[in-house]
Scaffold this motif. Sequence first.
Motif: not given
Length: 357
Positions: A217-218, A228, A232-234, A260-262, A265, A329
């Motif tokens: 997680s960012s 999901w 944080n859209d990830e 999808r992460s920092s 994608t 991202k």
Amino acid sequence: MTEAYNSPGSPYWAMKAFIPLALPPDHPFWSANTPELPIPPSLLTSPHPIPNAHMIIVHSSRPSPSAHTYALASGQYAGFVMRHAAEKYSKFAYSATFGFCVPTGAYGLQQASPDSTLALSDDAESGNENGNGNHWRVRRVPLDAKIIREEGEGAKGVALYARWDAWKDVDVQTWLLPVIGEVDGSKEGDWHIRIHRITTGRELWTSDGGFSIRAQSSVGTHRKMSGWDEDNDEGFEVRTPGESGAEDASKDVAASALIRSSVGTSGIISIPWSPSDAITPPPSAEANHTAPNSSIMFSHSAIPAIRHHLVPREEAYWLVSGVFALSGKSKEDGWRGAWEAGPKLTVPEWLVGVLRE
């Protein structure tokens, strides 16, 4: 990462890059103007085949930071003994953003961490429906490799071909091709397609892995991702048609896995295509959490993958996947629209004739 050719002199050799730091502040080195490197226009085209290396360089048409540069590869291998030679030199793709993984052990898919390659196992544990084999094999030495080009004036289509034997009774042929042009919301360079033709005399479990990616997680404690995170859209999105509890499980959706992460994608989707009438077993999808420090880039990574279970038969199996990746991202990268173009991918007509030969 150490190899047999490393020696006590290796750190010294690496430290030579820092010699300029010994120069005084008024040395001309620090004030000299650096001329722009003249790059021939032929090197800026994408996709850019490199025949002698059996590679295709792909530059995304997206602006930074979403632009992704990677190499598709088919013919290279290490001709001498080294640690994890196949995993370092014989993958299908190498990314300038995501790096790659090497195994941390010899047992199970998590330790094998097979990103950007097709991994095969013939020793899944009894009763294990997911086929988490004890040992996994990937391509090491190709028996044949070549670049295939679309014919005709102005044609841009290009693909890589390679063949390898996982066992004496298992023959694998793979075609890799970058998707040319835009497909709905996607840009050129977002996708490439993999086509595998497998003949087998034994029961097999397969894992076709996309690019490995940071899976933490960012925000907060940078914990391991699960599910999901809408805010944080990830996170992870995994879909397997017909799977109990899966989103859209009752609909005719393709098996797919997206992470999808920092750092960007990464995703993979199954493409229902075959040049023959032989039945292909239904695919499943997963996000494979690799063992810690498998990746050369991230302390914890995961690999989106498409899985199949194959039984011995005379007819060949055709397994086709679309591999997706964006660097970075940002709220403006439009990743969702590009990812949803995946189900519209298909094998181009110019290559269909080659596959049917």
